[in-house]
Write a protein that holds these residues in place. Structure first.
Motif, PDB file in Angstrom:
ATOM      1  N   VAL A   1     -38.790 -12.591 -15.366  1.00 39.16           N
ATOM      2  CA  VAL A   1     -37.578 -13.422 -15.462  1.00 39.16           C
ATOM      3  C   VAL A   1     -36.512 -12.615 -16.200  1.00 39.16           C
ATOM      4  CG1 VAL A   1     -38.686 -15.694 -15.364  1.00 39.16           C
ATOM      5  CG2 VAL A   1     -38.472 -14.538 -17.578  1.00 39.16           C
ATOM      6  N   ASN A   2     -35.260 -12.896 -15.876  1.00 37.20           N
ATOM      7  CA  ASN A   2     -34.103 -12.280 -16.556  1.00 37.20           C
ATOM      8  C   ASN A   2     -34.098 -10.755 -16.490  1.00 37.20           C
ATOM      9  OD1 ASN A   2     -33.347 -14.841 -17.200  1.00 37.20           O
ATOM     10  ND2 ASN A   2     -33.231 -14.520 -19.402  1.00 37.20           N
ATOM     11  N   ARG A   3     -34.392 -10.232 -15.316  1.00 28.38           N
ATOM     12  CA  ARG A   3     -34.329  -8.775 -15.174  1.00 28.38           C
ATOM     13  C   ARG A   3     -32.866  -8.307 -15.186  1.00 28.38           C
ATOM     14  NH1 ARG A   3     -37.105  -4.674 -10.710  1.00 28.38           N
ATOM     15  NH2 ARG A   3     -36.288  -2.800 -11.731  1.00 28.38           N
ATOM     16  N   ILE A   4     -32.600  -7.227 -15.874  1.00 34.07           N
ATOM     17  CA  ILE A   4     -31.266  -6.615 -15.865  1.00 34.07           C
ATOM     18  C   ILE A   4     -31.304  -5.471 -14.864  1.00 34.07           C
ATOM     19  CG2 ILE A   4     -29.606  -5.263 -17.229  1.00 34.07           C
ATOM     20  CD1 ILE A   4     -29.653  -8.146 -18.121  1.00 34.07           C
ATOM     21  N   ARG A   5     -30.447  -5.566 -13.875  1.00 36.14           N
ATOM     22  CA  ARG A   5     -30.438  -4.559 -12.812  1.00 36.14           C
ATOM     23  C   ARG A   5     -29.022  -4.094 -12.561  1.00 36.14           C
ATOM     24  NH1 ARG A   5     -34.551  -6.544  -8.321  1.00 36.14           N
ATOM     25  NH2 ARG A   5     -35.729  -4.620  -8.098  1.00 36.14           N
ATOM     26  N   VAL A   6     -28.716  -2.897 -12.975  1.00 35.34           N
ATOM     27  CA  VAL A   6     -27.382  -2.358 -12.723  1.00 35.34           C
ATOM     28  C   VAL A   6     -27.390  -1.791 -11.302  1.00 35.34           C
ATOM     29  CG1 VAL A   6     -25.674  -0.644 -13.474  1.00 35.34           C
ATOM     30  CG2 VAL A   6     -27.118  -1.803 -15.177  1.00 35.34           C
ATOM     31  N   PRO A   7     -26.419  -2.172 -10.444  1.00 33.63           N
ATOM     32  CA  PRO A   7     -26.405  -1.648  -9.068  1.00 33.63           C
ATOM     33  C   PRO A   7     -26.445  -0.114  -9.073  1.00 33.63           C
ATOM     34  CG  PRO A   7     -24.690  -3.309  -9.363  1.00 33.63           C
ATOM     35  CD  PRO A   7     -25.294  -3.063 -10.717  1.00 33.63           C
ATOM     36  N   GLN A   8     -27.171   0.445  -8.105  1.00 36.41           N
ATOM     37  CA  GLN A   8     -27.462   1.886  -8.137  1.00 36.41           C
ATOM     38  C   GLN A   8     -26.215   2.775  -8.207  1.00 36.41           C
ATOM     39  OE1 GLN A   8     -30.071   3.252  -5.012  1.00 36.41           O
ATOM     40  NE2 GLN A   8     -29.933   5.343  -5.810  1.00 36.41           N
ATOM     41  N   ASP A   9     -25.171   2.421  -7.400  1.00 35.83           N
ATOM     42  CA  ASP A   9     -23.980   3.284  -7.415  1.00 35.83           C
ATOM     43  C   ASP A   9     -23.287   3.259  -8.771  1.00 35.83           C
ATOM     44  OD1 ASP A   9     -23.445   0.595  -6.855  1.00 35.83           O
ATOM     45  OD2 ASP A   9     -21.530   1.046  -5.902  1.00 35.83           O
ATOM     46  N   VAL A  10     -23.255   2.079  -9.390  1.00 39.65           N
ATOM     47  CA  VAL A  10     -22.651   1.958 -10.726  1.00 39.65           C
ATOM     48  C   VAL A  10     -23.512   2.731 -11.728  1.00 39.65           C
ATOM     49  CG1 VAL A  10     -22.024   0.333 -12.570  1.00 39.65           C
ATOM     50  CG2 VAL A  10     -21.661  -0.298 -10.178  1.00 39.65           C
ATOM     51  N   ALA A  11     -24.826   2.545 -11.630  1.00 38.00           N
ATOM     52  CA  ALA A  11     -25.748   3.196 -12.581  1.00 38.00           C
ATOM     53  C   ALA A  11     -25.618   4.716 -12.516  1.00 38.00           C
ATOM     54  CB  ALA A  11     -27.176   2.759 -12.286  1.00 38.00           C
ATOM     55  N   GLU A  12     -25.485   5.249 -11.300  1.00 38.65           N
ATOM     56  CA  GLU A  12     -25.403   6.716 -11.155  1.00 38.65           C
ATOM     57  C   GLU A  12     -24.174   7.279 -11.855  1.00 38.65           C
ATOM     58  OE1 GLU A  12     -25.706   7.484  -6.967  1.00 38.65           O
ATOM     59  OE2 GLU A  12     -27.860   7.019  -6.992  1.00 38.65           O
ATOM     60  N   GLN A  13     -23.032   6.594 -11.684  1.00 33.12           N
ATOM     61  CA  GLN A  13     -21.801   7.094 -12.318  1.00 33.12           C
ATOM     62  C   GLN A  13     -21.791   6.833 -13.818  1.00 33.12           C
ATOM     63  OE1 GLN A  13     -18.732   5.277  -9.957  1.00 33.12           O
ATOM     64  NE2 GLN A  13     -18.790   6.930  -8.459  1.00 33.12           N
ATOM     65  N   ALA A  14     -22.351   5.685 -14.220  1.00 32.15           N
ATOM     66  CA  ALA A  14     -22.435   5.388 -15.658  1.00 32.15           C
ATOM     67  C   ALA A  14     -23.336   6.403 -16.343  1.00 32.15           C
ATOM     68  CB  ALA A  14     -22.958   3.974 -15.867  1.00 32.15           C
ATOM     69  N   ARG A  15     -24.371   6.803 -15.637  1.00 27.61           N
ATOM     70  CA  ARG A  15     -25.342   7.758 -16.187  1.00 27.61           C
ATOM     71  C   ARG A  15     -24.676   9.105 -16.518  1.00 27.61           C
ATOM     72  NH1 ARG A  15     -31.468   8.214 -16.607  1.00 27.61           N
ATOM     73  NH2 ARG A  15     -31.224   9.921 -18.051  1.00 27.61           N
TER      74      ARG A  15
END
Ligand code: 13P
Ligand code: SF4
Length: 368
Positions: free
Chosen positions: A343-357
């Motif tokens: 429950v309550n998983r935090i999932r950053v969308p992959q394209d956003v995650a790649e650039q944030a990374r």
């Protein structure tokens, strides 16, 4: 098919003591499949269950090194997003209450930052990319970290802000700092930038409420965001305390106002404040300008060693969103995991995650 997921309302009437026992039992069952990360502002009944604790920077490093299948983040939303970004795709990050946000982080959104960037670019005649580094405080949504990743920018925390600003000025002549004006101002001033070379960007106004000339002149553009908890600490609180206890020392978080930080003897992150007080000499007295749960914990811990710890504000000011993570939500989250439900998983969308990374990695490489 297994049992359906347990609902949070089934936990609402449980006492903290009942939750405590159930959290311990669930942790025992999950073993090394689970790691609980806890920020220093968490209430005691939750903090005691954390396997690893820290400030934002330390927790980001710790999350990156964790091997567990489940990372339950007892902190606020942006911290859990960072944990999701720096962990492997198969690892699952959970925030026990999705309403645990950060009011300061909410003061900057992608549409406003992109508009600011366009307006700054126009004032600089198309040279924003060459002349301005965007820096986002880690207290921000993942898409703002991604914005920094795309534009040669970087993330900072309250610990590493001076080093990150220096990194930025080695590359470009100006900085756009969001969302916390106070961390930006306190840090830039510490690096020798005078206040008249900083301008506040009011995101509710066209051109941030500035003229093109003011934008061109400013070395640092400070987003008009702030932390509602840290703005409760006032310079007069320090004056009154010093009058009563002239020998006392003052220690504050850099989200406090410029005036408060200037009057403080020491300024640093939550981890810095904790370490500093733990190393304090017996008999010393401290006024602390940061969130109440951390100050109360340090007060109780340090009184046994004869160190006197006082809270800076006469008002009870807590971070109400940190406080949302309670034993009931933690027990609910963990017992669902035991039953095989996430429950309550935090999932950053992959394209956003790649650039944030990209922006996060730049920071993590610079500052341990
Ligand atoms: P730290 O990184 O110092 O823990 O600060 C996080 C925060 O939200 C302070 O209000
Ligand atoms: Fe955000 Fe302030 Fe709470 Fe920190 S104390 S999480 S900056 S609202």
């Amino acid at each position: 098919m297994g049992a359906p997921a347990l609902a949070i309302h089934q936990y609402a009437s449980l006492s903290d003591a009942e939750c405590d026992a159930r959290i311990r039992a669930a942790k025992e069952k999950l073993g090394n499949r689970l790691v609980i990360l806890g920020h220093h502002y968490q209430r005691e009944e939750v903090y005691r269950h954390a396997d690893l604790t820290g400030d934002s920077l330390k927790l980001a490093h710790l999350a990156a090194g964790v091997e567990a299948e489940f990372i339950v983040f007892c902190g606020v939303h942006f911290m859990a997003e960072v944990a999701d970004i720096v962990t492997k795709p198969e690892q699952i990050t959970i925030l026990p209450d999705m309403a645990a946000g950060c009011s300061m982080a909410d003061m900057a959104n992608l549409a406003d930052v992109e508009r600011a960037w366009r307006e700054i670019d126009a004032a600089l005649e198309g040279e924003a990319e060459a002349r301005v580094t965007p820096i986002t405080y880690i207290n921000s949504a993942a898409d703002l970290k991604a914005f920094c990743g795309r534009h040669g920018g970087i993330v900072c925390t309250s610990t590493n802000a001076p080093g990150i600003l220096e990194w930025a000025f080695e590359r470009r002549e100006k900085v756009l700092f969001f969302p916390d004006q106070h961390l930006g101002r306190n840090t830039a001033y510490k690096l020798g930038i005078p206040l008249d070379e900083m301008a506040v960007w009011d995101y509710d106004k066209p051109m941030g409420g500035l003229t093109a000339e003011q934008i061109r002149k400013a070395k640092v553009l400070l987003w008009k965001g702030f932390c509602s908890v840290h703005q409760m600490f006032r310079p007069e609180h320090i004056d009154q305390f010093r009058e009563k206890y002239p020998e006392a020392k003052i220690i504050s978080h850099p989200e406090c106002s410029f005036e408060v930080c200037q009057k403080s003897d020491y300024v640093g992150s939550t981890e810095y404040i904790q370490n500093h007080l733990r190393n304090a000499e017996p008999g010393t007295r401290w006024l602390v300008g940061t969130e109440l749960n951390l100050v109360n914990r340090l007060h109780n811990e340090m009184k046994e060693k004869g160190v006197h710890v006082h809270f800076m504000s006469p008002m009870v000011c807590m971070c109400s969103t940190m406080f949302r993570i309670d034993p009931q939500h933690l027990a609910w989250t963990l017992e669902n995991l035991v039953d095989g439900h996430v429950v309550n998983r935090i999932r950053v969308p992959q394209d956003v995650a790649e650039q944030a990374r990209i922006a996060l990695d730049r920071m993590l490489k610079i500052a341990k």
